[in-house]
Structures are given as C-alpha cells and as structure tokens.
Design an enzyme around this catalytic site. Structure first.
Site, mmCIF file in Angstrom:
data_model
loop_
_atom_site.group_PDB
_atom_site.id
_atom_site.type_symbol
_atom_site.label_atom_id
_atom_site.label_comp_id
_atom_site.label_asym_id
_atom_site.label_seq_id
_atom_site.Cartn_x
_atom_site.Cartn_y
_atom_site.Cartn_z
ATOM 1 N N LYS A 157 10.098 -5.144 0.357
ATOM 2 C CA LYS A 157 11.208 -4.033 0.425
ATOM 3 C C LYS A 157 12.447 -4.469 0.633
ATOM 4 O O LYS A 157 12.791 -5.675 1.000
ATOM 5 C CB LYS A 157 10.911 -3.415 2.072
ATOM 6 C CG LYS A 157 9.836 -2.527 2.180
ATOM 7 C CD LYS A 157 9.559 -1.946 3.465
ATOM 8 C CE LYS A 157 8.460 -1.128 3.622
ATOM 9 N NZ LYS A 157 8.225 0.150 2.827
ATOM 10 N N ARG A 179 -2.704 2.537 3.402
ATOM 11 C CA ARG A 179 -3.779 3.124 2.898
ATOM 12 C C ARG A 179 -5.112 2.063 2.620
ATOM 13 O O ARG A 179 -6.161 2.372 2.999
ATOM 14 C CB ARG A 179 -3.588 3.824 1.414
ATOM 15 C CG ARG A 179 -3.204 3.095 0.449
ATOM 16 C CD ARG A 179 -2.483 3.940 -0.628
ATOM 17 N NE ARG A 179 -1.117 4.051 -0.290
ATOM 18 C CZ ARG A 179 -0.412 5.026 -1.162
ATOM 19 N NH1 ARG A 179 -0.726 5.438 -2.332
ATOM 20 N NH2 ARG A 179 0.927 5.082 -0.904
HETATM 21 N N1 BES Z 1 5.445 2.091 5.914
HETATM 22 C C1 BES Z 1 5.592 2.581 4.478
HETATM 23 C C2 BES Z 1 6.204 3.900 4.392
HETATM 24 C C3 BES Z 1 7.326 4.496 5.105
HETATM 25 C C4 BES Z 1 8.717 4.390 4.729
HETATM 26 C C5 BES Z 1 7.388 4.751 6.684
HETATM 27 C C6 BES Z 1 9.730 4.703 5.318
HETATM 28 C C7 BES Z 1 8.352 4.982 7.351
HETATM 29 C C8 BES Z 1 9.753 5.092 6.700
HETATM 30 C C9 BES Z 1 4.594 2.529 3.594
HETATM 31 O O1 BES Z 1 3.698 1.264 3.848
HETATM 32 C C10 BES Z 1 5.263 2.368 2.130
HETATM 33 O O2 BES Z 1 5.890 1.198 2.250
HETATM 34 N N2 BES Z 1 4.788 2.927 1.292
HETATM 35 C C11 BES Z 1 5.370 3.139 0.081
HETATM 36 C C12 BES Z 1 4.339 3.476 -0.766
HETATM 37 C C13 BES Z 1 4.646 3.243 -2.501
HETATM 38 C C14 BES Z 1 4.755 1.842 -2.560
HETATM 39 C C15 BES Z 1 3.521 3.918 -3.383
HETATM 40 C C16 BES Z 1 6.605 4.013 -0.102
HETATM 41 O O3 BES Z 1 6.481 5.194 0.541
HETATM 42 O O4 BES Z 1 7.439 3.520 -0.715
HETATM 43 MN MN MN Z 2 4.473 -0.480 3.077
#
Ligand code: BES
Ligand code: MN
Ligand code: ZN
Length: 498
Positions: free
Chosen positions: A278, A352
């Site tokens: 990230k 997931r």
């Molecule tokens: N934990 C994150 C989602 C999230 C983002 C929760 C901001 C709370 C605040 C999740 O694991 C994630 O990173 N999801 C990705 C999925 C994508 C790579 C398909 C996302 O939402 O960018």
């Molecule tokens: Mn994530």
C-alpha cells in the site's frame, strides 16, 4: 459512567445539572422546578438564543435553590421527526458537554422526550447507549491527569416520568450496558497499536473475554491449520513473522441440538498490502483491518452477557499481511480449505483469502445462517462513504432482517446487488477463481468471491471498511475504532431469538 434509574420530582434532584430535551416550538417547559425556569426559558426564546432546533444547547444557572444547580436544555428538533437514533445522538452530545464542563454527575429527565413511536424500554436503551458510547476514549498510552484531559462524568441518573415502569427501564439499561461493553471491547481491540496487536494478542484477548463469560474458546495454530489445509489463510500469513490463529468462540444459550448462528470476522491485525504494498499515506490506519474480528468478539461478549437464548459460534481468522522474502507473490496459486484453487493477482486483496477458509470452516457447524463482517474494500468507502456499511448475500430475507436491525440500532446498512453476472469478473484462466475483479464494482466482486465459499448455507456479508474507523471524532463516535457492527448484530440476534 455509572447510570441508574430513579423516580421523583425534578425540583428535588440535588445535582450539578438537570438535563432535559426540548422539542422545537415549545412555549413552556413542563418541568416542575419552580417558576424561575419558565421565565428564563421564555427569555431565551424571545432573544432567539434557543428555539429547540436539533443540536441547540442552553445552559441555565440559578433556577431554584436546593434543587439542581443548573439546567441544560438540548434542542430535539421537530417532535414528529424525532427518532431513537436522534435520541441516542442527543444523549451522546449531553455526555460531551458535561464532560467538557467537568460536571461529574447529572440527572437526565425523560418526561420531556415523549415519543409516539417508541416505548419506554427503547427510549432508555437509546439514551443509555448514547451516554455510554460517548463516554469512551483510548487513553492508556497517555499520562494520567494531563492538563486539558477531559474529566469523565462519573454518575448519570435517568429520571423517569410519572407512570413509567422502573423495572422496564432497568432491564433496558442492563441491555444497553451489555451492548456497550461489547462495543467498547471492540473499540479497544481496534485501537490497540500494531506493535502490540499480533494475531496471538487478538487470540489471547478473545480467550480472556470468553473466560469472563460463559463462552468456550479454542484456537487453531499454524500447524493445525497446515494439517487441515487452510491454504488461503496460510498464504496470507506466510509473509509475516507472526503466527496466524483461527479463533473459535462458542456460546450456547439454547438447546445443544439447535443449529447455531455463525459470525465470521476479518482479523487482519495489520494490512500493509504485502508485496502489492500500500502507499505510505494513512497506512497507520490499517491496524484497524481487524474491525470485523473486533465486532464478532464484542458481539459474543454482549450476547453472553445478555444470556440470549440462542447458540452462537464466532470465528476469527487472525493474520498479519506483510511483505517479505517469504510472502506470497502476485501470480501465486493457493489451494483453499474448500479445495478450490485461488489465483492471487493482488496480495492486498488478502481479506477475502482468509475469509474463504473461515467460511468453509464454519460449514462444519451446519449453521442456520452465517454473517461475516470485514473491512474488505476501499471501493465500499467510495460507494457509501462513512454513513453505512454495505450488505450483500445469498438470502434476501436475511438481508431484510439485517437492514431492519441496522436501522433500529443506528448502525446503517445498505444493500448492494450480487447478481451472478458479476462473477464473470473473478474468473481466472489458471485457477477456480482469482482474488481481484478489477476496479468496477469492487465491493460486489469481493462479495462474489466470498459467495463461492459460502454456498452451503444462508449467508450475508457486511463490508464495514468505511465504518470501523472514525477519522475526526463525533458525538458518540470518538476518534479511532468505532466498534461498528456490535449494535446491529445484537439487535439482529434479538430478532432471531423471538
Ligand atoms: N483492508 C483493505 C480495505 C480497506 C481500505 C479497508 C481502506 C479500510 C480502509 C483491503 O484488504 C484491501 O486492501 N482491499 C483492496 C482490494 C483490491 C486490491 C482488489 C482495495 O480495496 O483496494
Ligand atoms: Mn488489503
Ligand atoms: Zn485488508
């Protein structure tokens, strides 16, 4: 804050502050507290300092001798629009005002909040929840008695109207206390910093909670999960030095042969994204990526304290998502507990993966229904912001019940569609499914992924990404972990017991 229920005349309350709600358009206050109050109130109306609009506040001094030292009037807005959520909100605001003014205790009179559509128990529950939800801050790493640190309200008395049943009020108060204990536990878990909060820490907290009440907790460690084939969960865990755990909590409030309701919560104690790292900005907030787990642990506590006549099983896959030489790579293929293979296109879509195995695992309980909660997608925040969690699933009746519980509890949910056409986005060329579906409908394709592992029971998924963390701090929603989900789930479970 200790809350109790009392009866009697407002004017005889020896308190630092009497708190009363006032609907818009009232010309007089019907508080029996000597002539002085109505005169002061009349003056405030005339000078337009106060009119009873929602959010307005008026603090009056010197109302009568021997009774309350002050009277705090809170605007409730229009009587016909006033809901239990508004009442909860007003109570939270009252806590904040009294805390700021450092008035250690107060009496809140219920006589003024007449509501056609709500019964006494519901009103008391909403008020007590509002008070308790605002009476929280995460200060264990701050020095004691720091200048400017709020002085907490220690005692609140709820003054019933004549004819109100004290027993009903006390039962409702107990209910609110149990629920808020669950919410505050969930908040503590979310607020705990990542250095402290390993998967093992989360497991130990769940065990400690279970020992407090009548819950059986068991843990599956890495070896046991390897033996059973939790390939998707272990794939996420393999980048971290910290061992993963599957936390299982069982509460039996009904006959042993009654099928349980299963709750599953995403427990990523820190989500760096893994190799699909990230960006640095706000990465600190990713300690909240176990908000679903926190909601499940908090709900288990509340359900046990309320002795709900139901069987419940709570399952939390607890892992850390880190980049390292041992971490999974984009392109890796994992074999999940269900036997289905998963192509990992993005290691940041880890929630997931761990949920897939947890959802398969709960199948062995033959649950009558399964609800999972997860801070699953950033896309959910794009869709709904910080006002509601998304709900999706394979059973419209269950979703309907959850929507209702969300509305009643003040934790809003909003349904997104899960039409089968969306599943096309997660078709893989090399495995049964891939873990990302591209940018369009990210919350839905994540749910479509989960659905493949939840096909043997009635199931609903709550994406709480926008709700688990409060960035700025509002009345009843202090900055940090919110404990979102506990109130809606307990409300839902109450309905399941009926
Ligand atoms: N934990 C994150 C989602 C999230 C983002 C929760 C901001 C709370 C605040 C999740 O694991 C994630 O990173 N999801 C990705 C999925 C994508 C790579 C398909 C996302 O939402 O960018
Ligand atoms: Mn994530
Ligand atoms: Zn995540």
């Amino acid at each position: 804050m200790k809350i109790s229920v009392t009866t009697g005349a407002a004017e005889q309350q020896k308190t630092a502050c009497l708190v009363a709600g006032v609907y818009e358009g009232r010309k007089r206050l019907d508080i029996e507290i000597g002539k002085g109050l109505d005169e002061l109130f009349g003056r405030a109306l005339k000078s337009k300092e106060f009119s009873g609009c929602k959010g307005e506040v008026l603090l009056l001094h010197g109302v009568n001798k021997g009774g309350p030292e002050r009277v705090l009037l809170l605007g409730l807005g229009k009587e016909k629009d006033f809901t239990l959520s508004d009442l909860r909100q007003v109570a939270s605001e009252a806590t904040n005002i009294l805390t700021r003014k450092q008035l250690g205790s107060f009496v809140l009179t219920l006589a003024q909040v007449a509501m056609k559509k709500a019964e006494l128990g519901e009103k008391v529950q909403a008020i007590a929840e509002g008070l308790l939800l605002a009476d929280y801050n995460y200060d264990r790493y701050l020095p004691k008695n720091r200048p400017g640190q709020p002085v907490k309200v220690s005692d609140a008395l709820l003054l019933l109207a004549p004819g109100d049943d004290k027993h009903v009020a006390e039962t409702a108060l107990g209910k609110a206390e149990a629920i808020c204990a669950g919410v505050c536990l969930a908040r503590d878990l979310v607020n705990a910093p990542g250095n402290l909060k390993s998967p093992e820490y989360l497991a130990m907290q769940a065990v400690a909670m279970s020992e407090q009440v009548n819950i059986k907790a068991k843990l599956l460690n890495r070896q046991e999960m390897e033996k059973r084939g939790f390939g998707a969960l272990l794939g996420v865990a393999q980048g971290s030095q910290r061992d993963p755990y599957l936390i299982v909590m069982e509460y039996n409030g009904a006959k042993a042969d009654e099928k349980p309701v299963a709750l599953v919560g995403k427990g990523v104690v820190f989500d760096s994204g893994g190799i699909s790292l990230k960006p640095g900005e706000k990465m600190d907030e990713m300690k909240m990526d176990m908000g679903g787990a926190a909601a499940v642990i908090g709900t288990m506590l509340a359900a046990a304290r309320l002795q709900l006549p139901i069987n419940l099983v709570g399952v939390v896959p607890a892992v850390e998502n880190m980049p390292s030489g041992t971490a999974i790579r984009p392109g890796d293929i994992l074999t999940s507990l269900s036997g289905k293979t998963i192509e990992v296109l993005n290691t940041d879509a880890e929630g997931r993966l761990i949920l897939a195995d947890a959802l398969t695992y709960v199948g062995q309980y033959q649950p009558r229904l399964v609800i999972d909660l997860a801070t699953l997608t950033g896309a959910c925040i794009i869709a709904l912001g910080n006002q509601a969690a998304a709900v999706l699933g394979n059973d419209d009746k269950l979703i309907g019940q959850l929507l209702k519980a969300g509305e009643r509890s003040g934790e809003r949910l909003w349904q997104l569609p899960l039409w089968e056409e969306y599943a096309a986005q997660i078709k893989s060329d090399f495995a049964d499914v891939k873990n990302t579906g591209g940018r369009p409908a990210g919350t839905i394709t994540a749910a479509a992924f989960l659905q493949k592992f939840a096909d043997s029971y009635r199931w609903a998924h709550l994406d709480i990404a926008g709700m688990a963390w409060e960035e700025s701090g509002k009345a009843g929603r202090p900055k940090g972990g919110t404990g979102f989900g506990v109130r809606a789930l307990v409300e839902f479970l109450h309905g399941e017991c009926a």
